[in-house]
Write a protein that holds these residues in place. Structure first.
Motif, PDB file in Angstrom:
ATOM      1  N   MET A  50       0.812  -1.228   0.000  1.00  0.00           N
ATOM      2  CA  MET A  50       0.000   0.000   0.000  1.00  0.00           C
ATOM      3  C   MET A  50       0.842   1.274   0.000  1.00  0.00           C
ATOM      4  O   MET A  50       0.309   2.375   0.069  1.00  0.00           O
ATOM      5  N   MET A  51       2.167   1.135  -0.084  1.00  0.00           N
ATOM      6  CA  MET A  51       3.023   2.325   0.015  1.00  0.00           C
ATOM      7  C   MET A  51       2.791   3.317  -1.131  1.00  0.00           C
ATOM      8  O   MET A  51       2.889   4.523  -0.938  1.00  0.00           O
ATOM      9  N   GLY A  52       2.469   2.812  -2.319  1.00  0.00           N
ATOM     10  CA  GLY A  52       2.188   3.712  -3.437  1.00  0.00           C
ATOM     11  C   GLY A  52       0.959   4.570  -3.185  1.00  0.00           C
ATOM     12  O   GLY A  52       0.974   5.788  -3.405  1.00  0.00           O
ATOM     13  N   VAL A  53      -0.104   3.934  -2.687  1.00  0.00           N
ATOM     14  CA  VAL A  53      -1.330   4.657  -2.332  1.00  0.00           C
ATOM     15  C   VAL A  53      -1.038   5.667  -1.231  1.00  0.00           C
ATOM     16  O   VAL A  53      -1.490   6.820  -1.266  1.00  0.00           O
ATOM     17  N   LEU A  54      -0.244   5.235  -0.255  1.00  0.00           N
ATOM     18  CA  LEU A  54       0.084   6.108   0.880  1.00  0.00           C
ATOM     19  C   LEU A  54       0.856   7.340   0.412  1.00  0.00           C
ATOM     20  O   LEU A  54       0.665   8.436   0.949  1.00  0.00           O
ATOM     21  N   GLU A  55       1.691   7.150  -0.591  1.00  0.00           N
ATOM     22  CA  GLU A  55       2.435   8.295  -1.132  1.00  0.00           C
ATOM     23  C   GLU A  55       1.471   9.350  -1.676  1.00  0.00           C
ATOM     24  O   GLU A  55       1.704  10.564  -1.546  1.00  0.00           O
ATOM     25  N   GLY A  56       0.360   8.895  -2.253  1.00  0.00           N
ATOM     26  CA  GLY A  56      -0.662   9.833  -2.730  1.00  0.00           C
ATOM     27  C   GLY A  56      -1.298  10.613  -1.592  1.00  0.00           C
ATOM     28  O   GLY A  56      -1.569  11.816  -1.717  1.00  0.00           O
ATOM     29  N   VAL A  57      -1.529   9.928  -0.457  1.00  0.00           N
ATOM     30  CA  VAL A  57      -2.078  10.598   0.731  1.00  0.00           C
ATOM     31  C   VAL A  57      -1.097  11.658   1.234  1.00  0.00           C
ATOM     32  O   VAL A  57      -1.491  12.781   1.591  1.00  0.00           O
ATOM     33  N   VAL A  58       0.200  11.310   1.240  1.00  0.00           N
ATOM     34  CA  VAL A  58       1.231  12.263   1.680  1.00  0.00           C
ATOM     35  C   VAL A  58       1.244  13.490   0.774  1.00  0.00           C
ATOM     36  O   VAL A  58       1.333  14.630   1.245  1.00  0.00           O
ATOM     37  N   MET A  59       1.100  13.274  -0.526  1.00  0.00           N
ATOM     38  CA  MET A  59       1.038  14.403  -1.464  1.00  0.00           C
ATOM     39  C   MET A  59      -0.154  15.305  -1.165  1.00  0.00           C
ATOM     40  O   MET A  59      -0.034  16.536  -1.164  1.00  0.00           O
ATOM     41  N   GLU A  60      -1.301  14.667  -0.913  1.00  0.00           N
ATOM     42  CA  GLU A  60      -2.505  15.456  -0.641  1.00  0.00           C
ATOM     43  C   GLU A  60      -2.385  16.249   0.658  1.00  0.00           C
ATOM     44  O   GLU A  60      -2.856  17.391   0.744  1.00  0.00           O
ATOM     45  N   LEU A  61      -1.766  15.643   1.660  1.00  0.00           N
ATOM     46  CA  LEU A  61      -1.546  16.382   2.911  1.00  0.00           C
ATOM     47  C   LEU A  61      -0.678  17.612   2.656  1.00  0.00           C
ATOM     48  O   LEU A  61      -0.952  18.693   3.177  1.00  0.00           O
ATOM     49  N   ALA A  62       0.359  17.448   1.857  1.00  0.00           N
ATOM     50  CA  ALA A  62       1.198  18.600   1.507  1.00  0.00           C
ATOM     51  C   ALA A  62       0.371  19.663   0.791  1.00  0.00           C
ATOM     52  O   ALA A  62       0.481  20.862   1.070  1.00  0.00           O
ATOM     53  N   ASP A  63      -0.502  19.204  -0.110  1.00  0.00           N
ATOM     54  CA  ASP A  63      -1.305  20.129  -0.906  1.00  0.00           C
ATOM     55  C   ASP A  63      -2.385  20.840  -0.092  1.00  0.00           C
ATOM     56  O   ASP A  63      -2.945  21.839  -0.540  1.00  0.00           O
ATOM     57  N   CYS A  64      -2.698  20.312   1.076  1.00  0.00           N
ATOM     58  CA  CYS A  64      -3.650  20.987   1.978  1.00  0.00           C
ATOM     59  C   CYS A  64      -3.028  22.222   2.635  1.00  0.00           C
ATOM     60  O   CYS A  64      -3.753  23.082   3.141  1.00  0.00           O
ATOM     61  N   ALA A  65      -1.689  22.297   2.662  1.00  0.00           N
ATOM     62  CA  ALA A  65      -0.973  23.438   3.267  1.00  0.00           C
ATOM     63  C   ALA A  65      -1.481  23.724   4.675  1.00  0.00           C
ATOM     64  O   ALA A  65      -1.889  24.840   4.997  1.00  0.00           O
ATOM     65  N   LEU A  66      -1.482  22.683   5.505  1.00  0.00           N
ATOM     66  CA  LEU A  66      -2.042  22.801   6.863  1.00  0.00           C
ATOM     67  C   LEU A  66      -1.018  23.402   7.826  1.00  0.00           C
ATOM     68  O   LEU A  66       0.077  22.855   7.991  1.00  0.00           O
ATOM     69  N   PRO A  67      -1.361  24.511   8.494  1.00  0.00           N
ATOM     70  CA  PRO A  67      -0.392  25.197   9.342  1.00  0.00           C
ATOM     71  C   PRO A  67       0.125  24.353  10.516  1.00  0.00           C
ATOM     72  O   PRO A  67       1.239  24.581  10.993  1.00  0.00           O
ATOM     73  N   LEU A  68      -0.678  23.395  10.999  1.00  0.00           N
ATOM     74  CA  LEU A  68      -0.283  22.615  12.182  1.00  0.00           C
ATOM     75  C   LEU A  68       0.467  21.333  11.841  1.00  0.00           C
ATOM     76  O   LEU A  68       0.913  20.625  12.746  1.00  0.00           O
ATOM     77  N   LEU A  69       0.610  21.026  10.565  1.00  0.00           N
ATOM     78  CA  LEU A  69       1.257  19.775  10.181  1.00  0.00           C
ATOM     79  C   LEU A  69       2.774  19.974  10.109  1.00  0.00           C
ATOM     80  O   LEU A  69       3.293  20.618   9.194  1.00  0.00           O
TER      81      LEU A  69
END
Length: 335
Positions: A50-69
């Motif tokens: 599932m690491m490939g799918v997880l990499e997509g989640v990591v990309m989306e988290l970056a794209d959210c630009a969340l101040p607390l992350l």
């Protein structure tokens, strides 16, 4: 170097490439769970395929630009995932497949939660707060605790908050009030179809005044019948409609559970699966859902509630199931 006012806490989510985690990562990283001033460093654990799918989640988290992350670590290594974590959301579990017996499901999950308990024991903070979401959640939490003997038993909990949220929502709709105006609905026992959603101590605010939910609904047949069965079977109803199990609501409930554990439940009772001390006639040393209050990072079972004859039957049935699950799971541990 990125500077935060508060030091980031490390938070692990297992099954991180799955449906529930997809909603949960945002709840946590946006501040909805640990508060608007608490930065988080997310550890996302899943299996190697599932690491490939997880990499997509990591990309989306970056794209959210969340101040607390503060950062994200995707990994398939449990010891890397659990290293120094303050909070653990154990979402990943073997799902029940068609034709699978409960003991087969327990056997598959014992292996997963044994490994994760051992990793927590070895590398997590000793004050880590563990929430098991993956089913059978209560017994998975018990097994995880068994294999993490250096972490206090009270730090392992199972999620029944989704059931509480479902029950609260059903009652609010029945009475015709906003869901926030209903409080102290209780879920007793197992997160399964034997759970007992109990409205007998719940209160509702109507026109600025509080009154018992029992009086506001004024329909004993509904409260002992359709209300209980609707909450017990809500997960199956979601699967029938969505062709997938509850994800958005499960993630919200997991966030609610951990938020109240960390930040306090205020004047509300919340339902949590915790290691039983035998309160209310529940079997001892199983993970049983009780009404609790939380403050300063600790939970405490609400004491002194009256248990009706109907409630007693329901508590005994769900307690019996949990005792049986425990024996089956421990038998697998010996194999």
């Amino acid at each position: 170097m990125v500077y935060f006012q508060a030091a980031p806490i490390k938070v692990v989510i297992t099954g991180a490439a799955g449906q529930i985690a997809y909603s949960l990562v945002y709840q946590i990283a946006s501040g909805a769970c640990f508060g608007p001033d608490q930065p988080v460093f997310l550890h996302l654990l899943d299996i190697t395929p599932m690491m490939g799918v997880l990499e997509g989640v990591v990309m989306e988290l970056a794209d959210c630009a969340l101040p607390l992350l503060a950062g994200v670590l995707p990994t398939a290594n449990p010891e890397e995932a659990f290293k120094d974590v303050a909070a653990a959301f154990l979402v990943g579990a073997m799902p029940r497949k068609e034709g699978m017996e409960r003991k087969d499901l327990l056997a598959a999950n014992v292996r997963i939660f044994k490994e994760q308990g051992q990793a927590l024991d070895k590398v997590a903070r000793k004050d880590v707060k563990v929430l098991v979401v993956g089913n059978p959640a209560n017994t998975n939490a018990l097994i995880c605790s068994k294999y993490a003997p250096s972490i206090p038993k009270e730090n392992f909990t199972a999620m029944t908050r989704l059931d509480q949220n479902r029950a609260q929502s059903q009652l609010a709709a029945k009475i015709g009030v906003p869901v926030k105006d209903v409080k102290n609905v209780i879920i007793w026992g197992n997160h399964s179809s034997t759970q007992f959603p109990d409205p007998s101590n719940a209160v509702v605010t109507i026109g600025g005044a509080q009154k018992p939910v029992l009086a506001a609904v004024n329909d004993e047949e509904y409260l002992k019948g359709a209300f209980v069965s609707t909450v017990q079977k809500r997960g199956a109803a979601v699967i029938a409609a969505r062709k997938m199990s509850s994800a958005l609501s499960a993630a919200k409930a997991a966030s609610d559970h951990m938020r109240d554990w960390f930040l306090g439940s205020g004047d509300r009772w919340v339902s949590m699966g915790v290691v039983s001390d035998g309160s209310y006639g529940a079997p001892a040393d199983v993970v049983f859902s009780f009404p609790v209050t939380t403050s300063n990072g600790k939970w405490k079972i609400v004491e002194g509630l009256t248990v009706s004859d109907f409630a007693r039957q329901m508590l005994d049935a769900t307690g019996k199931e949990l005792a049986e699950e425990k024996e089956e799971a421990l038998a697998v541990c010996k194999d």
